[in-house]
Design a protein around this motif. Structure first.
Motif, short mmCIF file in Angstrom:
data_model
loop_
_atom_site.label_atom_id
_atom_site.label_comp_id
_atom_site.label_asym_id
_atom_site.label_seq_id
_atom_site.Cartn_x
_atom_site.Cartn_y
_atom_site.Cartn_z
N LEU A 1 -23.37 25.15 -23.07
CA LEU A 1 -22.27 24.54 -22.32
C LEU A 1 -22.68 23.12 -21.95
CD1 LEU A 1 -19.63 24.64 -20.65
CD2 LEU A 1 -20.96 25.69 -18.79
N SER A 2 -21.79 22.19 -22.23
CA SER A 2 -22.09 20.81 -21.88
C SER A 2 -20.82 20.11 -21.45
CB SER A 2 -22.69 20.10 -23.10
OG SER A 2 -23.22 18.86 -22.69
N MET A 3 -20.97 19.18 -20.52
CA MET A 3 -19.83 18.35 -20.14
C MET A 3 -20.15 16.91 -20.49
SD MET A 3 -17.95 17.90 -16.50
CE MET A 3 -18.54 16.39 -15.77
N GLY A 4 -19.28 16.27 -21.25
CA GLY A 4 -19.54 14.89 -21.64
C GLY A 4 -18.59 14.46 -22.73
N PRO A 5 -18.77 13.23 -23.25
CA PRO A 5 -17.88 12.73 -24.29
C PRO A 5 -18.02 13.50 -25.61
CG PRO A 5 -19.66 11.19 -23.84
CD PRO A 5 -19.75 12.26 -22.82
N GLU A 6 -17.07 13.26 -26.51
CA GLU A 6 -17.07 13.90 -27.84
C GLU A 6 -18.43 13.81 -28.54
OE1 GLU A 6 -14.95 15.38 -30.25
OE2 GLU A 6 -13.81 16.03 -28.49
N ALA B 1 -10.43 12.69 -17.60
CA ALA B 1 -10.38 13.04 -16.17
C ALA B 1 -11.73 13.53 -15.65
CB ALA B 1 -9.32 14.10 -15.93
N LEU B 2 -12.57 14.06 -16.55
CA LEU B 2 -13.86 14.59 -16.12
C LEU B 2 -14.93 13.50 -16.08
CD1 LEU B 2 -13.79 17.89 -18.21
CD2 LEU B 2 -13.64 17.75 -15.73
N GLY B 3 -14.61 12.32 -16.65
CA GLY B 3 -15.61 11.26 -16.79
C GLY B 3 -15.97 10.62 -15.45
N GLY B 4 -17.11 9.97 -15.42
CA GLY B 4 -17.55 9.26 -14.21
C GLY B 4 -18.04 10.17 -13.11
N ALA B 5 -18.35 11.41 -13.46
CA ALA B 5 -18.73 12.39 -12.45
C ALA B 5 -20.17 12.22 -12.00
CB ALA B 5 -18.54 13.79 -13.01
N LEU C 1 -22.31 16.35 -8.17
CA LEU C 1 -21.42 17.32 -7.52
C LEU C 1 -20.20 17.59 -8.39
CD1 LEU C 1 -21.39 18.82 -4.76
CD2 LEU C 1 -19.74 17.12 -3.99
N ALA C 2 -19.64 16.51 -8.96
CA ALA C 2 -18.45 16.64 -9.79
C ALA C 2 -18.80 17.08 -11.21
CB ALA C 2 -17.68 15.32 -9.81
N THR C 3 -20.08 17.21 -11.52
CA THR C 3 -20.51 17.81 -12.79
C THR C 3 -20.71 19.31 -12.60
OG1 THR C 3 -21.63 15.77 -13.44
CG2 THR C 3 -22.27 17.77 -14.61
N ARG D 1 -11.64 17.23 -7.10
CA ARG D 1 -13.08 17.51 -7.12
C ARG D 1 -13.71 17.19 -8.47
NH1 ARG D 1 -13.86 23.39 -4.89
NH2 ARG D 1 -16.04 22.86 -5.23
N ILE D 2 -12.98 16.49 -9.35
CA ILE D 2 -13.55 16.16 -10.66
C ILE D 2 -13.57 14.65 -10.88
CG2 ILE D 2 -12.92 18.37 -11.72
CD1 ILE D 2 -10.53 16.90 -13.02
N GLY D 3 -14.36 14.26 -11.86
CA GLY D 3 -14.40 12.86 -12.28
C GLY D 3 -14.82 11.92 -11.17
N LEU D 4 -14.40 10.68 -11.30
CA LEU D 4 -14.77 9.66 -10.31
C LEU D 4 -14.27 10.04 -8.92
CD1 LEU D 4 -14.21 6.03 -11.64
CD2 LEU D 4 -16.26 6.99 -10.57
N ALA D 5 -13.02 10.52 -8.84
CA ALA D 5 -12.42 10.84 -7.55
C ALA D 5 -13.20 11.95 -6.83
CB ALA D 5 -10.97 11.27 -7.74
N GLY D 6 -13.79 12.85 -7.59
CA GLY D 6 -14.50 13.97 -7.00
C GLY D 6 -15.97 13.70 -6.74
N SER D 7 -16.38 12.45 -6.97
CA SER D 7 -17.80 12.11 -6.82
C SER D 7 -18.04 11.37 -5.51
CB SER D 7 -18.24 11.21 -7.98
OG SER D 7 -18.05 11.87 -9.20
N PRO D 8 -18.74 11.98 -4.56
CA PRO D 8 -18.97 11.30 -3.29
C PRO D 8 -19.86 10.07 -3.41
CG PRO D 8 -19.89 13.55 -3.25
CD PRO D 8 -19.22 13.37 -4.57
N THR D 9 -20.71 10.00 -4.44
CA THR D 9 -21.61 8.85 -4.51
C THR D 9 -21.06 7.78 -5.45
OG1 THR D 9 -22.91 9.86 -6.27
CG2 THR D 9 -23.69 10.19 -4.03
N GLN D 10 -21.41 6.54 -5.13
CA GLN D 10 -21.02 5.40 -5.97
C GLN D 10 -22.24 4.56 -6.25
OE1 GLN D 10 -18.25 3.09 -3.72
NE2 GLN D 10 -16.74 4.75 -3.60
N VAL D 11 -22.32 4.08 -7.48
CA VAL D 11 -23.39 3.14 -7.83
C VAL D 11 -22.85 1.75 -7.52
CG1 VAL D 11 -24.82 2.24 -9.68
CG2 VAL D 11 -24.23 4.66 -9.62
N THR D 12 -23.53 1.01 -6.64
CA THR D 12 -23.03 -0.31 -6.29
C THR D 12 -23.75 -1.42 -7.05
OG1 THR D 12 -24.51 -0.39 -4.41
CG2 THR D 12 -22.26 0.32 -3.97
N GLN D 13 -24.94 -1.12 -7.54
CA GLN D 13 -25.70 -2.15 -8.26
C GLN D 13 -26.65 -1.51 -9.24
OE1 GLN D 13 -27.80 -5.80 -7.09
NE2 GLN D 13 -27.12 -5.24 -5.04
N VAL D 14 -26.81 -2.15 -10.38
CA VAL D 14 -27.77 -1.69 -11.38
C VAL D 14 -28.63 -2.89 -11.73
CG1 VAL D 14 -28.02 -0.79 -13.71
CG2 VAL D 14 -26.15 0.02 -12.28
#
Ligand code: FAD
Ligand code: AMP
Lengths: 255, 321
Positions: free
Chosen positions: A58-63, A87-91, A94-96, A214-227
């Protein structure tokens, strides 16, 4: 006995750079199965052979994650599911963990869920315990050995910070696997050929009973602000010279 | 109402406090500004860790007492913590990124439906927002991560990144928490064997002699052991050497091994792969010996010598008093 192995595809090397202009990550396009997840697949295959079970990847991710699922099927897994949609992207973790746990419930009658101890790119090791919590099953993290007992239990050996622990859990259960557990097998040419005939099903969020909040970006409590690249904490090295005796003398004087 | 406190999880390794928890108390106090720092202690009645914790100056110790904490499962610990978090609503909750912390924190995170950042190398507050610095891709890339909308803001923090500083606080208040211990019926801890821990001694050691693939001959290993004994240090290794049955994973330094923070580290026959060097960033003085003048390890060293590891060891053994 149904065993689900959660696998993630990771870049083939961690040699990642930041593009100084765009500030985007420049990484190799090739993906491989997260190395620890191969240990989890190996552990699942061994248990299956003891119990006449079934190993489901089982895996969640792009094609593109299909490649890793095919590789896992070629190692000997029986079938695979890919959770893939925009819709599942950017998780985040928690959203994974949430869609993975819903998929495991949809697969049904799963008695054991295996994970790698952590992914080598994100390096969190959080998805396993999150899924265990959502499924409300006991967890054995950082396992070095697992064995099934006759009465539907699993005995696991974990390595803690200053101790070794042996635990017994009732199935269903979740286990995260250390690389010390085994040596993953290679796919044989015959298995590689067979892998293309094995079922590989793609599910989107529509196929699962998911709360859209609870999925994708919207369901992810954390945000990356800088890389950014790590501050080069490089030192200025003083080279010692001459014979080893002389160099040691020089060193001991300076220390 | 949100309590603005910063919580630090006090991990107990049987009867000892995990050093990372004390390091986190110091760090929390440094970044707290006006926020109170709380130590969260789940403790069997046979222990009294409060006196030691108080030495590191938290404003409060929230104590959960039950003898079953002597050997509790991740779920039992997470369940108890969930109860107190929902009572007090802390601003943030920090855990050691140890095996125990990395097993417990995500389970609690899922119960609380909040964010958790793993294996942080630094923390700072921007107002009420905790900015968490996390490495990815084997420490090749850094990310700043925040959890703007949910509380507590949770993070696990890598051991030995911060130094624990004693600042005894006579005002530390011990608060007894109200909670119910819910036993996990589907899991039994059969036994926990303390390891005569090379891990602890490696991460605590003041002198470390580290051996790599260029220093893997039996004679070299023996000399390194003698030198370590003479200097009161310990021997650590790179990953390839853990294939040798005389070394265990506990002696491995690096990304998937231990982080060391000795006063003196001597690298012998080590190339300096990033997965190794991330484990030595907190060493005070680093000496490296390698036959290859272009080995990357020299860039992370204070002193370097281009030459044979065994001969250098012999020189050290002869001259160190
Ligand atoms: C996900 C992942 C995690 C990893 N985690 C870790 C980790 O935690 N710790 C770790 O160590 N590695 C880790 N590695 C492996 C790491 O990438 C390197 O392969 C490893 O550190 C190399 O070890 P080494 O320096 O001993 O060996 P080598 O790279 O083979 O270097 C040997 C060095 O010895 C020198 N040499 C040879 N002969 C002599 C002599 N006679 N005297 C002096 N010098 C000599 C050579 O010039 C060379 O520089 C990890 C890898 C991955 C992919
Ligand atoms: N996108 C994903 N799909 C399936 N399994 C995953 C995914 N991400 C993480 N996992 C599993 O969770 C483990 C820990 O990953 P991480 O929390 O990202 O370090 C991995 O070794 C995988 O077994």
């Amino acid at each position: 006995m149904k065993i689900v192995v959660c696998i993630k595809q990771v870049p083939s090397t961690n040699d990642v750079k930041i593009d100084p202009q765009t500030h985007n990550l420049v990484r190799s396009a090739d993906g491989v199965i997260n190395p620890f997840d191969k240990n989890a697949i190996e552990a699942a295959l061994k248990l299956r052979d003891q119990t006449n079970g079934e190993v489901i990847l089982l895996s969640m991710g792009p094609e593109s994650y299909r490649e890793s699922l095919l590789e896992g099927l070629a190692m000997g897994a029986d079938s695979a599911y890919l959770l893939s949609s925009r819709a599942l992207g950017g998780a985040d973790t928690l959203a994974t963990g949430y869609p993975l746990s819903q998929a495991i419930q949809k697969i049904g009658d799963v008695e054991l869920v295996l994970f790698g101890r952590q992914s080598v790119d994100a390096d969190t090791g959080q998805v396993g315990p999150i899924v265990a919590e959502y499924l409300n099953v006991p967890q054995v993290t950082f396992a070095e050995a697992i064995d099934l007992t006759e009465d539907h239990h699993l005995i696991g050996k974990r390595r803690l910070d200053a101790a070794e622990q042996e635990v017994e859990v009732e199935l269903p259960a979740a286990v995260t696997v250390r690389s010390e557990m085994n040596q993953p097998r290679y796919a044989t040419p015959r298995q590689i050929q067979k892998s293309f005939e094995k079922p590989l099903t793609v599910w989107t969020e529509q196929d699962l009973d998911l709360d859209p909040e609870r999925i994708g970006l919207a369901g992810s409590p954390t945000q990356v602000t800088q890389v950014y690249a790590p501050a080069a904490a490089k030192k200025r090295v003083t080279m010692l010279t001459g014979t080893p005796e002389h160099a040691v003398q020089e060193l001991l004087q300076s220390l | 109402m949100t309590n603005e406190s910063i919580w630090v999880y006090i991990q107990l390794n049987q009867d000892k406090i995990e050093p990372t928890s004390l390091q986190l108390l110091t760090k929390a106090k440094q970044i707290a500004e006006d926020k109170p720092v709380w130590a969260i202690l789940l403790e069997p009645t046979t222990l009294t860790a409060e006196a030691t914790i108080q030495q590191y100056g938290p404003d409060n110790i929230l104590r959960l007492r039950d003898d079953r904490f002597a050997a509790a499962t991740d779920e039992e610990l997470a369940d108890a913590l969930e109860q107190v978090v929902t009572q007090y609503n802390p601003n943030s909750f920090l855990f050691p990124a140890t095996t125990a912390g990395r097993s417990l924190a995500p389970r609690l995170q899922a119960k609380l439906q909040t964010g958790l950042t793993a294996d942080c190398l630094d923390l700072a507050f921007d107002g009420d927002t905790l900015v968490q610095v996390k490495p990815t891709y084997g420490d090749n890339i850094m990310c700043d991560i925040i959890c703007p909308d949910r509380r507590p803001q949770m993070a696990t923090v890598r051991p030995n990144i911060f130094k624990a500083v004693r600042v005894p606080n006579s005002q530390t208040e011990v608060v007894s928490a109200t909670f119910t211990f819910h036993p996990e019926t589907t899991m039994t801890i059969l036994n926990t064997t303390r390891l005569i821990s090379q891990t602890a001694s490696l991460s605590d050691a003041q002198t470390v002699i580290a051996l790599g693939r260029g220093a893997n001959q039996p004679k070299t290993i023996e000399l390194a052991r003698q030198l370590a004994a003479k200097m009161g240090g310990v021997v650590g290794v790179t990953r390839p050497l853990t294939d040798d049955p005389q070394f265990t994973h506990d002696q491995q330094i690096g990304q998937s091994g231990q982080t060391v923070a000795p006063d003196l580290l001597i690298n012998l026959g080590i190339s300096g792969a990033v997965q190794y060097t991330v484990g030595i960033q907190n060493a005070n003085r680093i000496v490296s010996v390698n036959t290859d003048a272009t080995a990357p390890i020299f860039a992370d060293s204070d002193y370097g010598y281009v030459g044979d590891a065994t001969e250098f060891l012999e020189g050290l053994l002869a001259q160190v008093k």
